[in-house]
Design a protein around this motif. Structure first.
Motif, PDB file in Angstrom:
ATOM      1  N   ILE A 136       0.835  -1.199   0.000  1.00 32.09           N
ATOM      2  CA  ILE A 136       0.000   0.000   0.000  1.00 32.09           C
ATOM      3  C   ILE A 136       0.869   1.248   0.000  1.00 32.09           C
ATOM      4  O   ILE A 136       0.613   2.234  -0.718  1.00 32.09           O
ATOM      5  N   ILE A 137       1.941   1.214   0.811  1.00 31.17           N
ATOM      6  CA  ILE A 137       2.861   2.357   0.870  1.00 31.17           C
ATOM      7  C   ILE A 137       3.480   2.598  -0.504  1.00 31.17           C
ATOM      8  O   ILE A 137       3.491   3.717  -1.012  1.00 31.17           O
ATOM      9  N   ASP A 138       3.975   1.527  -1.124  1.00 32.30           N
ATOM     10  CA  ASP A 138       4.644   1.690  -2.422  1.00 32.30           C
ATOM     11  C   ASP A 138       3.694   2.193  -3.498  1.00 32.30           C
ATOM     12  O   ASP A 138       4.040   3.073  -4.301  1.00 32.30           O
ATOM     13  N   ASP A 139       2.507   1.628  -3.510  1.00 29.83           N
ATOM     14  CA  ASP A 139       1.514   2.014  -4.497  1.00 29.83           C
ATOM     15  C   ASP A 139       1.189   3.505  -4.378  1.00 29.83           C
ATOM     16  O   ASP A 139       1.134   4.249  -5.368  1.00 29.83           O
ATOM     17  N   ASN A 140       0.985   3.954  -3.158  1.00 31.98           N
ATOM     18  CA  ASN A 140       0.635   5.359  -2.959  1.00 31.98           C
ATOM     19  C   ASN A 140       1.820   6.300  -3.097  1.00 31.98           C
ATOM     20  O   ASN A 140       1.663   7.451  -3.501  1.00 31.98           O
ATOM     21  N   LEU A 141       3.019   5.798  -2.797  1.00 29.02           N
ATOM     22  CA  LEU A 141       4.212   6.612  -3.023  1.00 29.02           C
ATOM     23  C   LEU A 141       4.394   6.885  -4.506  1.00 29.02           C
ATOM     24  O   LEU A 141       4.839   7.961  -4.907  1.00 29.02           O
ATOM     25  N   GLU A 142       4.039   5.900  -5.315  1.00 29.36           N
ATOM     26  CA  GLU A 142       4.147   6.107  -6.764  1.00 29.36           C
ATOM     27  C   GLU A 142       3.166   7.192  -7.211  1.00 29.36           C
ATOM     28  O   GLU A 142       3.512   8.093  -7.978  1.00 29.36           O
ATOM     29  N   LYS A 143       1.934   7.105  -6.708  1.00 34.79           N
ATOM     30  CA  LYS A 143       0.932   8.126  -7.038  1.00 34.79           C
ATOM     31  C   LYS A 143       1.380   9.490  -6.548  1.00 34.79           C
ATOM     32  O   LYS A 143       1.288  10.498  -7.255  1.00 34.79           O
ATOM     33  N   LEU A 144       1.845   9.526  -5.293  1.00 34.97           N
ATOM     34  CA  LEU A 144       2.275  10.793  -4.704  1.00 34.97           C
ATOM     35  C   LEU A 144       3.451  11.373  -5.489  1.00 34.97           C
ATOM     36  O   LEU A 144       3.530  12.580  -5.713  1.00 34.97           O
ATOM     37  N   GLY A 145       4.348  10.498  -5.923  1.00 42.50           N
ATOM     38  CA  GLY A 145       5.487  10.939  -6.723  1.00 42.50           C
ATOM     39  C   GLY A 145       5.054  11.643  -8.004  1.00 42.50           C
ATOM     40  O   GLY A 145       5.619  12.667  -8.392  1.00 42.50           O
ATOM     41  N   LYS A 146       4.030  11.112  -8.646  1.00 40.32           N
ATOM     42  CA  LYS A 146       3.550  11.735  -9.887  1.00 40.32           C
ATOM     43  C   LYS A 146       2.927  13.101  -9.618  1.00 40.32           C
ATOM     44  O   LYS A 146       3.101  14.050 -10.379  1.00 40.32           O
ATOM     45  N   VAL A 147       2.192  13.189  -8.518  1.00 43.62           N
ATOM     46  CA  VAL A 147       1.624  14.482  -8.135  1.00 43.62           C
ATOM     47  C   VAL A 147       2.756  15.467  -7.835  1.00 43.62           C
ATOM     48  O   VAL A 147       2.745  16.615  -8.281  1.00 43.62           O
ATOM     49  N   LEU A 148       3.751  15.007  -7.093  1.00 44.55           N
ATOM     50  CA  LEU A 148       4.852  15.894  -6.720  1.00 44.55           C
ATOM     51  C   LEU A 148       5.742  16.275  -7.903  1.00 44.55           C
ATOM     52  O   LEU A 148       6.409  17.308  -7.874  1.00 44.55           O
ATOM     53  N   ASP A 149       5.750  15.461  -8.949  1.00 45.44           N
ATOM     54  CA  ASP A 149       6.464  15.867 -10.172  1.00 45.44           C
ATOM     55  C   ASP A 149       5.817  17.124 -10.736  1.00 45.44           C
ATOM     56  O   ASP A 149       6.493  18.039 -11.228  1.00 45.44           O
ATOM     57  N   ILE A 150       4.485  17.179 -10.658  1.00 44.16           N
ATOM     58  CA  ILE A 150       3.774  18.362 -11.139  1.00 44.16           C
ATOM     59  C   ILE A 150       4.048  19.547 -10.211  1.00 44.16           C
ATOM     60  O   ILE A 150       4.252  20.673 -10.666  1.00 44.16           O
ATOM     61  N   TYR A 151       4.091  19.287  -8.916  1.00 42.09           N
ATOM     62  CA  TYR A 151       4.430  20.355  -7.966  1.00 42.09           C
ATOM     63  C   TYR A 151       5.841  20.872  -8.258  1.00 42.09           C
ATOM     64  O   TYR A 151       6.093  22.076  -8.201  1.00 42.09           O
ATOM     65  N   GLU A 152       6.762  19.979  -8.542  1.00 47.95           N
ATOM     66  CA  GLU A 152       8.153  20.352  -8.820  1.00 47.95           C
ATOM     67  C   GLU A 152       8.199  21.323  -9.997  1.00 47.95           C
ATOM     68  O   GLU A 152       8.880  22.359  -9.946  1.00 47.95           O
ATOM     69  N   ALA A 153       7.451  20.995 -11.061  1.00 49.59           N
ATOM     70  CA  ALA A 153       7.416  21.884 -12.228  1.00 49.59           C
ATOM     71  C   ALA A 153       6.775  23.219 -11.845  1.00 49.59           C
ATOM     72  O   ALA A 153       7.271  24.294 -12.196  1.00 49.59           O
ATOM     73  N   ARG A 154       5.689  23.177 -11.107  1.00 52.04           N
ATOM     74  CA  ARG A 154       4.994  24.404 -10.705  1.00 52.04           C
ATOM     75  C   ARG A 154       5.918  25.284  -9.867  1.00 52.04           C
ATOM     76  O   ARG A 154       6.048  26.489 -10.093  1.00 52.04           O
ATOM     77  N   LEU A 155       6.563  24.662  -8.866  1.00 44.79           N
ATOM     78  CA  LEU A 155       7.399  25.426  -7.933  1.00 44.79           C
ATOM     79  C   LEU A 155       8.730  25.849  -8.548  1.00 44.79           C
ATOM     80  O   LEU A 155       9.518  26.540  -7.895  1.00 44.79           O
ATOM     81  N   SER A 156       8.964  25.438  -9.786  1.00 43.76           N
ATOM     82  CA  SER A 156      10.125  25.958 -10.509  1.00 43.76           C
ATOM     83  C   SER A 156       9.801  27.323 -11.103  1.00 43.76           C
ATOM     84  O   SER A 156      10.705  28.058 -11.493  1.00 43.76           O
ATOM     85  N   SER A 157       8.504  27.648 -11.182  1.00 43.96           N
ATOM     86  CA  SER A 157       8.158  28.946 -11.760  1.00 43.96           C
ATOM     87  C   SER A 157       7.500  29.893 -10.767  1.00 43.96           C
ATOM     88  O   SER A 157       7.476  31.106 -10.992  1.00 43.96           O
ATOM     89  N   THR A 158       6.982  29.363  -9.655  1.00 44.40           N
ATOM     90  CA  THR A 158       6.443  30.233  -8.610  1.00 44.40           C
ATOM     91  C   THR A 158       7.013  29.782  -7.275  1.00 44.40           C
ATOM     92  O   THR A 158       7.364  28.618  -7.097  1.00 44.40           O
ATOM     93  N   LYS A 159       7.088  30.724  -6.330  1.00 44.43           N
ATOM     94  CA  LYS A 159       7.705  30.407  -5.045  1.00 44.43           C
ATOM     95  C   LYS A 159       6.809  29.504  -4.191  1.00 44.43           C
ATOM     96  O   LYS A 159       7.284  28.673  -3.421  1.00 44.43           O
ATOM     97  N   TYR A 160       5.499  29.735  -4.328  1.00 40.46           N
ATOM     98  CA  TYR A 160       4.518  28.931  -3.613  1.00 40.46           C
ATOM     99  C   TYR A 160       3.523  28.392  -4.640  1.00 40.46           C
ATOM    100  O   TYR A 160       3.632  28.680  -5.824  1.00 40.46           O
ATOM    101  N   LEU A 161       2.551  27.617  -4.192  1.00 42.86           N
ATOM    102  CA  LEU A 161       1.686  26.940  -5.152  1.00 42.86           C
ATOM    103  C   LEU A 161       0.788  27.871  -5.954  1.00 42.86           C
ATOM    104  O   LEU A 161       0.663  27.723  -7.166  1.00 42.86           O
ATOM    105  N   ALA A 162       0.155  28.849  -5.280  1.00 42.46           N
ATOM    106  CA  ALA A 162      -0.791  29.710  -6.002  1.00 42.46           C
ATOM    107  C   ALA A 162      -0.099  30.875  -6.701  1.00 42.46           C
ATOM    108  O   ALA A 162      -0.713  31.552  -7.524  1.00 42.46           O
TER     109      ALA A 162
END
Lengths: 217, 218
Positions: free
Chosen positions: B124-150
């Motif tokens: 369960i941990i691994d499965d959700n870590l994979e999902k979370l990783g994909k979400v955080l890849d998007i956060y990584e791209a977002r936070l490369s252009s803005t300091k915070y999320l919004a």
């Protein structure tokens, strides 16, 4: 400049925003997105919503995603026109609208979405609906709706005696559920049933429902 | 120590609003007792009572506080700017619909499951870590252009990520944050705000079995 809403009219999340736009009497252009062809995973779409989901709203140079964020933005930006969906003039009422919008998001949607998915999406892949999954989620949904039944015994709508965005957010998934045998979960609860009949018969709801043709044809 | 209660506590501190914290004993099932169900029929913490107004669902409570007390403390919602406020809403929904469903099961496996004498379920941990990783890849791209999320401003959207991430960072799953430089820098920034640090002191789940849980606010 008119609003542009990207998404298929039959999608639950896109219908949610369409219903809101109709209630606010706001003009918009609907730009279809072909989910079956995977258009939402193409670079031009991911540039609008990196999570690759519909709908996306473009308002000038502002690009928004997540249907509940879009509907709230529309309801607030156009608060002077159409129906008052967020009760901004009354802090207490506005707070209760927020509460029941979160209830839809955190309690109702996680139970109803898998059921609708089993009835509508699995068959497209040539797979029979998984009855065990339907039953498990119907039980969860039943417990949530027992609470709704109690609530709607004391107020006409979820946030109070006024229709609001909290009620509206329930329409798309429930619309599709009502066309399946699982409709009993709504029909067995008299106050929930009456509430559903009321909110689904609003002109804006009926107009949106015309485009909600998933599974037909 | 509950994540949902901490979320509201952090918001109250950012808005510099006084409140009374009334403990709710989750281990004793207090949240399922009639007196609590009368406040929140869904039997979950937290509940906020403000005069004769009773609210539940932590994200609804935090948004209410941020709006009611918009004239004091930090501006969490950007209500003066329609575009910024809209982006705060978007990223609050992202936390709710994309981030939370992936991180919550991981934290549950590490913290709650052991209380029942069971080992965390690695699948369960691994499965959700994979999902979370994909979400955080998007956060990584977002936070490369803005300091915070919004945008280039801290907001309620960032704040909503604090409680679960605080608990995640104490586990081996912290790597999912640490491996992504912009996400890591964002985490270090938002978790080092004075208010965030103050709230973290109370987030002691798992540290001492005798602790009771809390969070009913008055």
């Amino acid at each position: 400049m008119a609003l542009k809403l990207h998404g298929p009219a039959m999608s639950t999340s896109t219908s949610l925003v369409i219903t809101c736009l109709h209630e606010k009497e706001v003009d918009f252009e609907l730009v279809p997105v072909d989910l079956f062809a995977g258009e939402h995973k193409q670079p031009h779409f991911l540039a609008k919503n990196p999570f690759g989901q519909v709908p996306v709203l473009e308002d000038g140079d502002l690009t928004l995603f997540e249907s509940r964020a879009i509907s709230t933005y529309v309801a607030e930006k156009f608060k002077e026109t159409g129906y008052d969906l967020t009760r901004q003039q009354n802090l207490q009422e506005a707070a209760l609208v927020k509460v029941w919008m979160e209830v839809e998001s955190q309690q109702f949607c996680p139970a109803i979405a898998p059921i609708v998915y089993q009835f509508y999406v699995d068959p497209l892949k040539g797979v029979s609906p998984d009855q065990a999954m339907i039953d498990v989620n119907l039980e969860k949904l039943g417990k949530v709706l027992d609470i709704y039944e109690a609530r709607l015994s004391s107020t006409k709508y979820l946030a109070g005696d006024f229709y609001s965005l909290a009620d509206l957010h329930h329409i798309p998934y429930t619309h599709y559920l009502m066309k399946t045998p699982a409709a009993s979960v709504i029909n067995e609860r008299p106050h929930v049933k009456a509430w559903w009949e009321d909110i689904s018969s609003r002109p804006a709801s009926k107009k949106t429902a015309e485009g909600m043709t998933f599974g037909e044809k």
